[in-house]
Structures are given as C-alpha cells and as structure tokens.
Design an enzyme around this catalytic site. Structure first.
Site, PDB file in Angstrom:
ATOM      1  N   ASP A  13     -30.447 -32.698  35.638  1.00  0.00           N
ATOM      2  CA  ASP A  13     -30.930 -34.329  35.778  1.00  0.00           C
ATOM      3  C   ASP A  13     -30.205 -35.359  36.654  1.00  0.00           C
ATOM      4  O   ASP A  13     -28.757 -36.347  37.259  1.00  0.00           O
ATOM      5  CB  ASP A  13     -30.748 -35.555  34.407  1.00  0.00           C
ATOM      6  CG  ASP A  13     -31.645 -34.511  33.383  1.00  0.00           C
ATOM      7  OD1 ASP A  13     -32.800 -34.711  33.650  1.00  0.00           O
ATOM      8  OD2 ASP A  13     -31.359 -34.627  32.224  1.00  0.00           O
ATOM      9  N   GLY A  15     -30.025 -35.356  40.402  1.00  0.00           N
ATOM     10  CA  GLY A  15     -30.545 -35.778  41.632  1.00  0.00           C
ATOM     11  C   GLY A  15     -30.775 -34.430  42.680  1.00  0.00           C
ATOM     12  O   GLY A  15     -30.686 -34.680  43.596  1.00  0.00           O
ATOM     13  N   ALA A  39     -38.668 -29.148  32.661  1.00  0.00           N
ATOM     14  CA  ALA A  39     -37.652 -30.157  33.834  1.00  0.00           C
ATOM     15  C   ALA A  39     -38.133 -30.946  34.884  1.00  0.00           C
ATOM     16  O   ALA A  39     -39.587 -30.557  34.941  1.00  0.00           O
ATOM     17  CB  ALA A  39     -36.328 -29.475  34.387  1.00  0.00           C
ATOM     18  N   GLY A  40     -37.866 -31.659  35.534  1.00  0.00           N
ATOM     19  CA  GLY A  40     -38.072 -32.747  36.029  1.00  0.00           C
ATOM     20  C   GLY A  40     -37.629 -33.546  37.332  1.00  0.00           C
ATOM     21  O   GLY A  40     -35.979 -33.206  37.024  1.00  0.00           O
ATOM     22  N   HIS A  41     -37.769 -32.867  38.877  1.00  0.00           N
ATOM     23  CA  HIS A  41     -37.086 -33.816  39.756  1.00  0.00           C
ATOM     24  C   HIS A  41     -37.967 -35.128  39.917  1.00  0.00           C
ATOM     25  O   HIS A  41     -39.182 -35.304  40.022  1.00  0.00           O
ATOM     26  CB  HIS A  41     -37.204 -32.642  40.711  1.00  0.00           C
ATOM     27  CG  HIS A  41     -36.470 -31.187  40.593  1.00  0.00           C
ATOM     28  ND1 HIS A  41     -35.314 -32.073  39.792  1.00  0.00           N
ATOM     29  CD2 HIS A  41     -36.522 -30.968  41.600  1.00  0.00           C
ATOM     30  CE1 HIS A  41     -34.697 -30.505  39.576  1.00  0.00           C
ATOM     31  NE2 HIS A  41     -35.513 -29.597  40.645  1.00  0.00           N
ATOM     32  N   ARG A 142     -40.701  -7.207  26.447  1.00  0.00           N
ATOM     33  CA  ARG A 142     -41.934  -6.671  28.359  1.00  0.00           C
ATOM     34  C   ARG A 142     -43.038  -6.237  27.405  1.00  0.00           C
ATOM     35  O   ARG A 142     -43.860  -5.821  28.132  1.00  0.00           O
ATOM     36  CB  ARG A 142     -40.827  -4.977  28.512  1.00  0.00           C
ATOM     37  CG  ARG A 142     -40.332  -5.284  29.475  1.00  0.00           C
ATOM     38  CD  ARG A 142     -39.307  -3.588  28.680  1.00  0.00           C
ATOM     39  NE  ARG A 142     -39.523  -3.492  27.184  1.00  0.00           N
ATOM     40  CZ  ARG A 142     -38.680  -2.197  26.342  1.00  0.00           C
ATOM     41  NH1 ARG A 142     -38.557  -0.826  27.904  1.00  0.00           N
ATOM     42  NH2 ARG A 142     -38.397  -2.168  25.509  1.00  0.00           N
ATOM     43  N   ARG A 302     -37.082 -38.895  27.548  1.00  0.00           N
ATOM     44  CA  ARG A 302     -36.337 -39.261  26.492  1.00  0.00           C
ATOM     45  C   ARG A 302     -34.935 -39.955  27.337  1.00  0.00           C
ATOM     46  O   ARG A 302     -34.481 -39.731  28.233  1.00  0.00           O
ATOM     47  CB  ARG A 302     -35.730 -37.894  25.524  1.00  0.00           C
ATOM     48  CG  ARG A 302     -37.167 -37.414  24.151  1.00  0.00           C
ATOM     49  CD  ARG A 302     -36.275 -35.726  23.807  1.00  0.00           C
ATOM     50  NE  ARG A 302     -35.772 -35.159  24.698  1.00  0.00           N
ATOM     51  CZ  ARG A 302     -35.221 -33.824  24.615  1.00  0.00           C
ATOM     52  NH1 ARG A 302     -35.177 -34.184  23.384  1.00  0.00           N
ATOM     53  NH2 ARG A 302     -35.574 -32.861  25.302  1.00  0.00           N
ATOM     54  N   ARG A 304     -31.493 -40.495  27.923  1.00  0.00           N
ATOM     55  CA  ARG A 304     -30.002 -39.677  27.971  1.00  0.00           C
ATOM     56  C   ARG A 304     -29.252 -39.922  27.299  1.00  0.00           C
ATOM     57  O   ARG A 304     -28.523 -40.780  27.212  1.00  0.00           O
ATOM     58  CB  ARG A 304     -30.210 -39.081  29.609  1.00  0.00           C
ATOM     59  CG  ARG A 304     -30.786 -38.296  29.966  1.00  0.00           C
ATOM     60  CD  ARG A 304     -30.861 -38.216  31.431  1.00  0.00           C
ATOM     61  NE  ARG A 304     -32.376 -37.789  32.309  1.00  0.00           N
ATOM     62  CZ  ARG A 304     -32.611 -37.712  33.254  1.00  0.00           C
ATOM     63  NH1 ARG A 304     -31.998 -39.601  34.170  1.00  0.00           N
ATOM     64  NH2 ARG A 304     -33.923 -37.729  33.748  1.00  0.00           N
ATOM     65  N   ASP A 332     -23.184 -45.180  42.905  1.00  0.00           N
ATOM     66  CA  ASP A 332     -23.780 -46.571  43.084  1.00  0.00           C
ATOM     67  C   ASP A 332     -23.882 -47.490  41.181  1.00  0.00           C
ATOM     68  O   ASP A 332     -23.560 -48.566  41.586  1.00  0.00           O
ATOM     69  CB  ASP A 332     -25.102 -47.423  43.784  1.00  0.00           C
ATOM     70  CG  ASP A 332     -27.075 -46.105  43.629  1.00  0.00           C
ATOM     71  OD1 ASP A 332     -26.571 -44.952  43.483  1.00  0.00           O
ATOM     72  OD2 ASP A 332     -27.273 -47.017  42.288  1.00  0.00           O
ATOM     73  N   GLY A 414     -28.250 -44.103  45.925  1.00  0.00           N
ATOM     74  CA  GLY A 414     -29.083 -44.638  46.064  1.00  0.00           C
ATOM     75  C   GLY A 414     -30.594 -44.010  45.264  1.00  0.00           C
ATOM     76  O   GLY A 414     -30.126 -42.875  45.919  1.00  0.00           O
TER      77      GLY A 414
END
Length: 427
Positions: A13, A15, A39-41, A142, A302, A304, A332, A414
């Site tokens: 997380d 960035g 996971a996410g961007h 396998r 969720r 953080r 920032d 930002g």
C-alpha cells in the site's frame, strides 16, 4: 534497453500504482510479476480514480502493453470483471497479455482459504480469503492448473478431477463443507476460456524480444518487502515474493536484463492485517494519519494500521532488494504536525539494534527508538518543484534518504498523476 523493477519497500500500500502510472508514459510494457487479486493499486488521473487488482497499471496508458506474468496467480472471474469495469469506463483492455504459464485460482482454493482462516481463530494470519495461498501451495506441490490448460478442455478436466479428488475429501470430511462438483467448474471455466484465449501468450518470449529491440519494460510488484514469504515478517506474509529478486523469475526474463530497482515507500508506515509493527500508533494520531491518508485497503476495504516512518525496515528493504532509488509517497499527509518522529532503531531486551532483528521473536519485542524532526504546516499538495517545499519538508526527505541508504528520486505530494516532484529522472 534494460528492464526496471518497481517494488513496495514496506508492508504494501505504498503507492506503487501511482508510481507505475507516472513511469508508464516512458515504458513500452508494464508487467505484473507476482501475487493475485489480494492486493490493489489506486491510480488517480484528473478527477478519475481507478482501483486495479490484477491488471497492471500500464493499462491506463494507450501506448503501453500491460502483461500479467507467469508468477501471478489468476482468478479468471475477477480478472474478467476488472476488464469489463475498465472497458465500461472507456479503457482499452484489448492490449492485455496473460502468460500461459501463470497459475489459476480455482473454487477449491477460495473455499479452503476461507475455511482454514476461520478454523485458525485467533491464530489466523489475516488473509483476504481469495485463494491466493492455496493456489501457490498447489503450484509448489505441482498439482496446480495453469492458464494454458484453459486452451485444452480435456487436460483441464483431467487436472481438475485429480485436484478435487483430494480437495473434496478435505472440504467435506475435515471442515464439513459442501463438495465442489467437477462439471460445474468445467462449465464455469470454459466460459472464462472463451473470453481470455485471445489474451494468452508466451509473454516471457515476447518480453525478451522487446528488450532486445530496445523497448523499455517495467516490472511491477504487488504487496511489499515485509510481506515477502522469505524476507517478510513470517508467517504474517503473503504467499509469494514481492521482492526484486523474484521479478525476473515472475516475468519470465533473465535477471541480467534488470539494471534499476525502485522502492516505493511512504513518508510514514502502514500495514494491513495481523503481525508485528514496531511504530504502530494505536491512538488519535494514528487515527488522524489514517483519515488524512485515506488508509483503507483497495481490495478489502479494511482500515490500515498506521505508524511513523521506520528507518530500520527502510534500510532492510534497500539491502534485500538492492534498491537504486526511492520514490517517497504521501509526504503531504504529514503537513500539520509540529514535529514528526522517525524510528532510527529498536530496543530489544535492553539492547539497541539499528538493523532488522534476525528472529521474529525479537521483532515482536522490538520497541522503537525515535528522533523528533521539525514538522511543517503548509499545504504542499500544489507544489510542483522539490525546491519549493518548506525547508522542514525538504530536510525530512533528506533525513529519510540518509537513514535508508538510497537516494530519494521522486516525492509524491498528492494522489494525482501530476502531484509528483521528480528529483532524479527514473528512466
């Protein structure tokens, strides 16, 4: 041209999506090399915000080819949903390529992930329940099913029957859950195969050819260094290797093709799920960081956990990944604090250490040793040059750079694409 790697230098997380999108304008291919839809961007372009879970951030650049590498585990239903969502917003996903060697997340993986986590109770690790761990487990054992198996219905059924012979025994007899029917899964995945077939390719060969032709390839990791199954806070880790050493393997290219490794690192620290976190702020300051920084998981939603910058894990990330550059994000968020503490070492059993503890037992008992740095109150989200930042903010960045042991080459002020101060060109 050589390839470059972009990795998370903390617990994820950090960035990475923003950084990948920024660099995407100068690269020809963006490759996701490990992980899954756990996971996410988040990429912000103007007033638009895009949450990506499997598809590399390069999809948002029309002159860039997004690639899902062989090191990724893919839930085809989630992938198609993400593709449809982007298509509905006018994003062209026809360029997406998927490695034939990537492994598939199957219904039994998701079922086992969820029931195992519930069974562990208080000892649970905090997985997303999306089947990533069990899919990687079958890969190593396998017994996994790969993307290329979607191209051969006979092989797909044969592998599925073999897998469910064991998995259904576990689901029904150990956990008292419903068995998974072969025919239902075959029908579901046949529909996925029909749509995904045009995107399946020998991506390793394609990327090697591109590099030989002078194209620029960006290898994009998910999660972060401290979640690496080998180098992270085990067992509170993911099931793959987000660190730079796996980038070549997970993309299908030779390691000598890589010449730059960029670590994305927040100006403070966050973590999702269970596990040790020495600088965690379980108070109003931590809540304020969470609120201002929007610290909620892209994938799970969720909240953080938040804490101050930890120079110990920053140094560790530089060492483990061989980082050549740091991309500092969310500076920032720290505007408004009179002073900003930075963890410079740990006290463990009465002894000071400035390096990552050797054992997880020691790490669990680590108490942060802080230095207080001057804060700043100015809004820096509109600053366009590093030299125009408040002196205290510049000094903060310089201090983190010195403590981490790698140059800070870019600073995020930002979430927007334009809110990045480039100090040293990354490509």
């Amino acid at each position: 041209m050589p390839a470059l790697v972009l990795i998370g230098a903390q617990w994820g997380d950090e960035g990475k999506g923003k950084a990948t999108d920024l660099l995407g304008g100068a690269v020809d291919y963006v490759v996701r090399y490990q992980g899954g839809n756990n996971a996410g961007h988040t990429v912000v372009i103007g007033a638009e915000s895009y949450a990506l879970h499997l598809i590399p951030s390069g999809v948002l650049r029309t002159d860039c080819v997004p690639v899902i590498g062989n090191g990724v585990v893919i839930d085809p239903g989630v992938l198609l949903s993400e593709m449809d969502g982007l298509q509905a917003r006018g994003v062209d996903v026809s360029r997406l390529l998927i490695s034939a060697d990537a492994h598939l997340i199957m219904p039994h993986h998701r079922a086992l992930d969820r029931v195992t986590e519930r069974y562990l109770g208080k000892a649970r690790i905090g997985t997303t329940g999306r089947g990533i761990g069990p899919a990687y487990g079958d890969k190593v054992a396998r017994t996994g099913i790969r993307v290329q198996d979607l191209l051969d219905p006979g092989i797909f059924r044969q592998k599925l029957e073999l897998a469910l012979r064991e998995k259904n025994q576990v689901l029904t007899k150990v956990y008292n859950r419903r068995r998974i029917e072969v025919d239902e899964v075959v029908e579901e995945y046949a529909a996925y195969a029909e749509r995904l077939t045009p995107h399946i390719a020998d991506t390793g060969l394609l990327l090697d050819t591109a590099l030989r032709e002078g194209k620029v390839v960006l290898l994009e990791g998910s999660q972060g260094t401290l979640l690496d199954v080998d180098h992270g806070t085990y067992p509170f880790v993911t099931s793959s290797n987000p660190t730079a050493g796996y980038a070549a393997t997970g993309a299908g290219i030779g390691p000598t093709r890589i010449n730059r490794v960029i670590g994305i690192i927040k100006a403070y620290t966050t973590r999702v799920g269970a596990g040790p976190f020495p600088t965690e702020l379980d108070d109003k300051v931590g809540e304020e960081l969470r609120r201002i920084g929007g610290e909620f998981g892209v994938t799970t939603g969720r909240a953080r956990r938040t804490g101050w910058f930890d120079a110990v894990i920053a140094r560790y990330a530089v060492r483990v990944n061989g980082l050549t550059d740091l991309f500092l994000t969310k500076l920032d968020v720290l505007s408004g604090f009179d002073t900003v503490p930075v963890c410079v070492g740990y006290e463990i059993n009465g002894q000071r250490t400035d390096e990552m503890p050797m054992t997880q037992t020691e790490f669990h008992h680590a108490k942060p040793i802080y230095v207080e740095l001057p804060g700043w109150h100015e809004d820096i989200s509109g600053v366009t040059r590093f030299a125009d930042l408040p002196e205290a903010a510049q000094a903060y960045v310089a201090t983190l750079e010195e403590m981490a042991g790698a140059p800070v080459s870019a600073v995020g002020v930002g979430p927007g694409r334009a809110q990045t101060l480039v100090i040293n060109e990354l490509i």
